[in-house]
Design an enzyme around this catalytic site. Structure first.
Site, PDB file in Angstrom:
ATOM      1  N   ASP A   9       0.855  -1.177   0.000  1.00 31.29           N
ATOM      2  CA  ASP A   9       0.000   0.000   0.000  1.00 31.29           C
ATOM      3  C   ASP A   9       0.899   1.238   0.000  1.00 31.29           C
ATOM      4  O   ASP A   9       1.646   1.470   0.945  1.00 31.29           O
ATOM      5  CB  ASP A   9      -0.894  -0.032   1.253  1.00 31.29           C
ATOM      6  N   ASP A 103      -3.128   2.505  -5.858  1.00 29.50           N
ATOM      7  CA  ASP A 103      -1.948   2.544  -4.985  1.00 29.50           C
ATOM      8  C   ASP A 103      -1.828   1.326  -4.088  1.00 29.50           C
ATOM      9  O   ASP A 103      -1.158   1.366  -3.065  1.00 29.50           O
ATOM     10  CB  ASP A 103      -1.955   3.826  -4.142  1.00 29.50           C
ATOM     11  N   GLU A 104      -2.458   0.229  -4.481  1.00 28.03           N
ATOM     12  CA  GLU A 104      -2.514  -0.933  -3.597  1.00 28.03           C
ATOM     13  C   GLU A 104      -2.566  -2.204  -4.425  1.00 28.03           C
ATOM     14  O   GLU A 104      -3.274  -2.242  -5.430  1.00 28.03           O
ATOM     15  CB  GLU A 104      -3.847  -0.850  -2.860  1.00 28.03           C
TER      16      GLU A 104
HETATM   17 MG    MG Z   1      -2.358   3.997   0.171  1.00 25.97          MG
END
Ligand code: MG
Length: 348
Positions: A9, A103-104
């Site tokens: 993350d 973003d993960e």
């Molecule tokens: Mg994040």
């Protein structure tokens, strides 16, 4: 054999990218997505979080909490490019990657020691992209994601199989995958506040109350999660939405906006090589209540005219507009790689 799953993350992703690209922003409260008063915060830098700002908060509230913050517009094109670079790093270490959002992602590294891999991923991201990520390592997706959240920013947390039950026991139920405020309220009514309360609850009673979901949260409470890391994008969606400067009651205007979203989505689908089967229209009314309506096609498409036509049909026939609207969104999901023979064997 136990699986080894890594969850990565990126830390305060949009804000971190802006700070990287403009060092004068380093150490300052940066709020991405709050440039217009009617917008919503997408990401707040860690400095901004100290003021109580978090993502999904309205820009208006954020500005009240932190009037001296630096409010920047969302530069999606830039973040997508960086996201692709991050994904390029993942591909060095696993062939099974499931992006969860920009973003993960989850990586399945079963058969290899995940800890050195997790370290290398963090190092590559830092050295090559000058960004940090928080990484969780465990035996399944639920625990890996829980782990990545335990030490932010720049953390690396490992949850080992033999410590799972004890580790989960004192945590609030909202730490369980998919338990949001409404499920939390339902559980509270049964006297369940902590994951340990679920561990001690009668599984059959939970199933009788919540059905499949009851079994799922019981299993999660013991750290059991058999879901695979899905290395395709079928669970993903691509969407556009817009908060208007003033609330809109003019249908022609909305249809026109829908047309422009359809063009953008079609362009992106063609660029990435996907077809879609499901189209969803989202409307947020003046009073902030949200309605969504979807349609699933029998023949997948990436054509802007098809997407617009269906979107317009949904917008004009499936909603009962009782008020002016402040936000309109168009999302496509059920993505398909046309060249993927497994997907073609589905009911298309
Ligand atoms: Mg994040």
């Amino acid at each position: 054999m136990d699986r080894s799953i890594i969850h990565v993350d990126m830390d305060a992703f949009y804000a971190a990218v802006e700070q990287r690209d403009n060092p004068s922003l380093i150490g300052k409260p940066i709020i991405i997505g709050g440039a217009s008063d009617r917008g919503v915060v997408c990401t707040a830098s860690y400095e901004a979080r100290k003021y109580g700002i978090h993502s999904a908060m309205s820009a208006k509230v954020a500005k009240r909490l932190c009037p001296n913050g630096i409010y920047l517009p969302v530069d999606m094109k830039k973040y997508k490019k960086v996201s692709k670079e991050v994904r390029g790093i993942f591909q060095r270490y696993s062939n099974i990657i499931e992006p969860v959002s920009i973003d993960e992602a989850f990586l399945d590294t079963t058969g290899n020691d995940p800890i050195p891999i997790a370290r290398k991923i963090k190092k590559d991201i830092r050295d090559e992209l000058q960004l940090t990520a928080s990484v969780g390592v465990s035996i399944n997706k639920f625990l890996a994601k829980l782990a990545s959240d335990m030490d932010k920013p720049d953390g690396l947390t490992i949850i080992r199989k033999d410590e799972v039950v004890e580790l989960l026991e004192p945590l609030p139920v909202t730490k369980l995958w998919g338990v949001g405020p409404s499920m939390e309220r339902e559980l509270n009514k049964l006297g369940i506040y902590y994951i340990g309360d679920i561990q001690r609850y009668d599984k059959n009673v939970l199933i009788s109350i919540f059905g499949k979901r009851g079994k799922e949260i019981y299993d999660f409470s013991y750290g059991i999660d058999h879901r695979p890391v899905e290395d395709h994008i079928l669970n993903q969606s691509i969407g556009e939405e817009e908060t208007f400067r003033e609330d809109i009651g003019d249908m022609d205007f909305l249809i026109d906006r829908l047309n422009s979203y359809a063009k953008n989505l079609s362009k992106e689908l063609k660029l990435r090589g996907y077809l879609i089967k499901t189209i969803t229209v989202k409307v947020k009314y003046k009073d902030f209540s949200v309605e969504t309506r979807s349609m699933t096609l029998s023949i997948p498409t990436n054509d802007n005219k098809d997407i617009f036509k269906i979107g317009k049909h949904i917008l004009t026939t499936r909603f009962n507009f009782y008020d002016k609207i402040r936000l309109l969104g168009l999302t496509v999901s059920n993505l398909i790689y046309p060249e993927d023979p497994i997907q073609l064997s589905l009911d298309i």
